[in-house]
Every structure is written in C-alpha cells, then in structure tokens.
Design a protein around this motif. Structure first.
Motif, mmCIF file in Angstrom:
data_model
loop_
_atom_site.group_PDB
_atom_site.id
_atom_site.type_symbol
_atom_site.label_atom_id
_atom_site.label_comp_id
_atom_site.label_asym_id
_atom_site.label_seq_id
_atom_site.Cartn_x
_atom_site.Cartn_y
_atom_site.Cartn_z
ATOM 1 N N GLY A 21 0.819 -1.210 0.000
ATOM 2 C CA GLY A 21 0.000 0.000 0.000
ATOM 3 C C GLY A 21 0.853 1.260 0.000
ATOM 4 O O GLY A 21 0.481 2.271 0.588
ATOM 5 N N HIS A 23 3.793 3.897 -2.350
ATOM 6 C CA HIS A 23 3.658 4.904 -3.406
ATOM 7 C C HIS A 23 3.381 4.304 -4.771
ATOM 8 O O HIS A 23 2.631 4.879 -5.563
ATOM 9 C CB HIS A 23 4.888 5.810 -3.411
ATOM 10 N N VAL A 24 3.970 3.142 -5.019
ATOM 11 C CA VAL A 24 3.718 2.507 -6.318
ATOM 12 C C VAL A 24 2.265 2.031 -6.376
ATOM 13 O O VAL A 24 1.554 2.271 -7.364
ATOM 14 C CB VAL A 24 4.713 1.353 -6.573
ATOM 15 N N ARG A 27 -0.010 4.895 -7.123
ATOM 16 C CA ARG A 27 -0.006 5.303 -8.536
ATOM 17 C C ARG A 27 -0.872 4.365 -9.378
ATOM 18 O O ARG A 27 -1.622 4.795 -10.233
ATOM 19 C CB ARG A 27 1.430 5.307 -9.048
ATOM 20 N N LYS A 45 0.024 -1.425 6.066
ATOM 21 C CA LYS A 45 0.019 0.050 6.086
ATOM 22 C C LYS A 45 -0.348 0.568 4.713
ATOM 23 O O LYS A 45 -0.024 -0.053 3.713
ATOM 24 C CB LYS A 45 1.427 0.569 6.429
ATOM 25 N N ALA A 103 5.665 -4.948 -9.956
ATOM 26 C CA ALA A 103 6.228 -3.600 -10.072
ATOM 27 C C ALA A 103 7.680 -3.554 -9.604
ATOM 28 O O ALA A 103 8.377 -2.574 -9.845
ATOM 29 C CB ALA A 103 5.390 -2.614 -9.267
HETATM 30 N N1 LIG Z 1 7.297 -0.092 -11.076
HETATM 31 C C1 LIG Z 1 7.661 1.099 -10.685
HETATM 32 O O1 LIG Z 1 7.385 2.071 -11.337
HETATM 33 C C2 LIG Z 1 8.474 1.229 -9.411
HETATM 34 C C3 LIG Z 1 8.693 0.124 -8.623
HETATM 35 N N2 LIG Z 1 9.359 0.257 -7.461
HETATM 36 C C4 LIG Z 1 9.457 -1.002 -6.648
HETATM 37 O O2 LIG Z 1 8.207 -1.139 -5.929
HETATM 38 C C5 LIG Z 1 8.467 -1.431 -4.537
HETATM 39 C C6 LIG Z 1 7.458 -0.678 -3.688
HETATM 40 O O3 LIG Z 1 7.743 0.700 -3.811
HETATM 41 P P1 LIG Z 1 6.948 1.781 -2.948
HETATM 42 O O4 LIG Z 1 5.504 1.645 -3.153
HETATM 43 O O5 LIG Z 1 7.581 3.097 -3.215
HETATM 44 O O6 LIG Z 1 7.331 1.283 -1.465
HETATM 45 P P2 LIG Z 1 6.710 1.703 -0.068
HETATM 46 O O7 LIG Z 1 7.746 1.430 0.946
HETATM 47 O O8 LIG Z 1 6.103 3.046 -0.181
HETATM 48 O O9 LIG Z 1 5.496 0.658 0.137
HETATM 49 C C7 LIG Z 1 5.652 -0.678 0.410
HETATM 50 C C8 LIG Z 1 4.333 -1.209 0.922
HETATM 51 O O10 LIG Z 1 4.384 -2.634 1.058
HETATM 52 C C9 LIG Z 1 3.689 -2.987 2.249
HETATM 53 N N3 LIG Z 1 4.088 -4.331 2.705
HETATM 54 C C10 LIG Z 1 5.260 -4.710 3.294
HETATM 55 N N4 LIG Z 1 5.221 -6.023 3.591
HETATM 56 C C11 LIG Z 1 4.006 -6.490 3.192
HETATM 57 C C12 LIG Z 1 3.378 -7.764 3.223
HETATM 58 N N5 LIG Z 1 3.990 -8.832 3.759
HETATM 59 N N6 LIG Z 1 2.137 -7.878 2.720
HETATM 60 C C13 LIG Z 1 1.501 -6.804 2.197
HETATM 61 N N7 LIG Z 1 2.058 -5.571 2.124
HETATM 62 C C14 LIG Z 1 3.290 -5.422 2.618
HETATM 63 C C15 LIG Z 1 4.037 -1.870 3.209
HETATM 64 O O11 LIG Z 1 3.117 -1.823 4.288
HETATM 65 C C16 LIG Z 1 3.936 -0.672 2.297
HETATM 66 O O12 LIG Z 1 2.595 -0.220 2.238
HETATM 67 C C17 LIG Z 1 9.894 -0.973 -4.283
HETATM 68 O O13 LIG Z 1 10.493 -1.855 -3.360
HETATM 69 C C18 LIG Z 1 10.559 -1.039 -5.659
HETATM 70 O O14 LIG Z 1 11.187 -2.303 -5.803
HETATM 71 C C19 LIG Z 1 9.813 1.447 -7.024
HETATM 72 C C20 LIG Z 1 9.647 2.593 -7.776
HETATM 73 C C21 LIG Z 1 8.949 2.547 -9.030
#
Ligand SMILES: NC(=O)C1=CN([C@@H]2O[C@H](COP(=O)(O)OP(=O)(O)OC[C@H]3O[C@@H](n4cnc5c(N)ncnc54)[C@H](O)[C@@H]3O)[C@@H](O)[C@H]2O)C=CC1
Ligand SMILES: C[C@@]1(CC(=O)O)c2cc3[nH]c(cc4nc(cc5[nH]c(cc(n2)[C@H]1CCC(=O)O)[C@@](C)(CC(=O)O)[C@@H]5CCC(=O)O)C(CC(=O)O)=C4CCC(=O)O)c(CCC(=O)O)c3CC(=O)O
Length: 214
Positions: A21, A23-24, A27, A45, A103
């Motif tokens: 949940g 930033h990705v 989006r 979260k 993603a």
């Molecule tokens: N495809 C794209 O355009 C992009 C992909 N990314 C990748 O996407 C990943 C996520 O990026 P963000 O959203 O920025 O990270 P973030 O740190 O903002 O969000 C991660 C989310 O995952 C949740 N989470 C953690 N463990 C979990 C579980 N066991 N079950 C369910 N939810 C769980 C957290 O509570 C949090 O809401 C990054 O690690 C990166 O590898 C990053 C930037 C761009």
C-alpha cells in the motif's frame, strides 16, 4: 527478450488485488480507479491517499500481511511491496491465467503498465520494455506538449462524425474519403466542425442524400 504486446482492457467489475500500500500501489490505484474494477489492497500500512480512497468506499482494504488466499479470485494481481520475499511468494501463489504485474521486477509478471496520456478518447501509451521508466516519462511529457488539453474535443468530433457516417446513405468510398478529409487541420475549427455535423445530420434526415457541403 519477451515481447510485451499493448492491449486495451475492460476491467469493469473485475477483481483487482494489490499487494502493498505504498507509493507505487497508490499510482496504480489512481489509474485503475478509472477502470470500474473492484480494487482490494492487502497491506498492513497504506498511504494517506489510499486511506482517503478507502474512506470514500472506492477501494477495499485488508489491513494485514499477504496470504495466498488473498489472490485466489483475482483477475489482475499487482505486486508492490518493499519486501522481495513477499513479492516472490505472491508470484508463487498467483493462480494460472491471472494477469500479474510485478512492479518490483517487471520480467517476473506477464503485464507491464505503460505510462499513459489521454486526450478524451485518444490514448497514447509509452513503454520501453523496462529499459528506462525515466525515458518513458520524458516522452510522455513531450507528447503532452504536442497535444493541447482540448484535443479530446476534436477526437469527440471525429467519433460523432464516424457514428453518423456509419448510418448515412453515402456509398462506402465516400465514407472513406470523408473520414480522411476530417483529418485536415481545417476541422480543428469549431465552426467548421459544426457546419460539417449539421450537413451530416441533414444527410441522415434526407435518405436520398440531397444535402450539400456548402
Ligand atoms: N514499477 C515502478 O514504477 C516502481 C517500482 N518500485 C518497486 O516497488 C516497490 C514498492 O515501492 P513503494 O511503493 O515506493 O514502497 P513503499 O515502501 O512506499 O510501500 C511498500 C508497501 O508494502 C507494504 N508491505 C510490506 N510487507 C508487506 C506484506 N507482507 N504484505 C503486504 N504488504 C506489505 C508496506 O506496508 C507498504 O505499504 C519498491 O520496493 C521497488 O522495488 C519502485 C519505484 C517505481
Ligand atoms: C515495467 C514498468 C512497470 C510496471 O511496473 O509494470 C516499470 C518497472 C520498474 N520501474 C522501476 C523504477 C522506477 N520507475 C519510476 C517511474 C515510473 N515507472 C513507470 C513504468 C514502469 N516501471 C514500467 C515500464 C515502463 C517502460 O517500459 O518504460 C512509469 C513510466 C509509469 C507508472 O508506473 O505509472 C513511472 C513514471 C511515473 C510518472 O510519469 O510520474 C521511477 C521514478 C522516476 O524516475 O520518476 C523509478 C526509479 C528510477 C529507476 O529505477 O529508473 C523499477 C525498479 C524498482 C526497484 O529498483 O526495485 C522497475 C522494476 C524493473 O525494472 O523490473
């Protein structure tokens, strides 16, 4: 390299499950809310923006860590946690024939999200097959500068003309000729659009096609 093929999907009423949940996820939700799909976020979260959508009843939220059961009825699964082991687990349990967007490692999934530019009915999507999201974003910005914001009104005009032409008594060759003519810059003018539309409507009302462009 697997070649990904662009398609336009109707996701209305389809189950969309997003794991994570952050930033990705946010989006993806911003885009998917336009699709009429039933969005469920599984994540302990969520960002403030996702919380707002949840409070407004626009998305479901399962406040918990991922479990395999969460995706058993999904049409589309989006993997977006920051924990590579969890992401791996989701992949492992995703039902066969499900659309999967990873993603965090695009080549693991079977769909990518391109970046999208809309001007009404016109959609232009850009992707580099994972080579450079930053280039993708830059090209989108260039396209946005090329197509003014009201371009969708011209596209709507083309749509209306084409629908009217489909039901008009004109011969096929004439249809084709007119459809091509409508791409002339002249037809970006509202006055010319209105004139052409009334001519077309008149044609329809007059089955014998005695209408005249001038
Ligand atoms: N495809 C794209 O355009 C992009 C992909 N990314 C990748 O996407 C990943 C996520 O990026 P963000 O959203 O920025 O990270 P973030 O740190 O903002 O969000 C991660 C989310 O995952 C949740 N989470 C953690 N463990 C979990 C579980 N066991 N079950 C369910 N939810 C769980 C957290 O509570 C949090 O809401 C990054 O690690 C990166 O590898 C990053 C930037 C761009
Ligand atoms: C395959 C794909 C999509 C998919 O998820 O299906 C994908 C995959 C990955 N992106 C990663 C990173 C970043 N992505 C962005 C931003 C965007 N990424 C988008 C699309 C896509 N990203 C699809 C391919 C598009 C194509 O083919 O060109 C945009 C265009 C559209 C959107 O996502 O909405 C959006 C612009 C948003 C806007 O317009 O504002 C930024 C931030 C930035 O630069 O602003 C970074 C950090 C910089 C960097 O790493 O480059 C990583 C590594 C993750 C990690 O390190 O763990 C992966 C995973 C991998 O490469 O495997």
């Amino acid at each position: 390299m697997t070649r990904f093929i662009p398609l336009m999907f109707d996701l209305n009423n389809k189950n969309i499950v997003i794991i994570g949940g952050g930033h990705v996820a946010e989006r993806r939700i911003r885009l998917l809310l336009e699709s009429g799909g039933k969005i469920t976020v599984t994540s302990p979260k969520i960002t403030q923006e996702i919380r707002n959508y949840w409070e407004q009843g626009k998305v479901n939220w399962l406040k918990k860590y991922f479990e395999p059961n969460d995706i058993s009825n999904a049409f589309l699964v989006i993997i977006a946690t920051n924990n590579p082991q969890v992401n791996e687990l989701v992949l492992q349990y995703a039902p066969k024939n499900t659309l999967i967007n990873d993603a965090t490692n695009a080549s693991n999934g079977n769909i990518h999200f391109p970046t999208i530019m809309n001007r009404g009915r016109l959609t232009i999507s850009v992707a580099t097959n994972g080579a450079s999201p930053k280039l993708t974003k830059q090209i989108k910005q260039q396209l946005e500068a090329t197509f003014p914001e009201n371009y969708g009104e011209y596209v709507d005009f083309l749509y209306e003309c084409r629908e009217l032409l489909k039901n008009s008594p004109l011969p096929k060759e004439e249809h084709q000729k007119l459809l091509k003519q409508l791409l002339d810059d002249d037809f970006h003018s509202k006055t010319n659009q209105q004139q052409f539309l009334s001519w077309l409507k008149n044609l329809q009302n007059n089955e014998k096609g005695q209408g005249d462009l001038n």
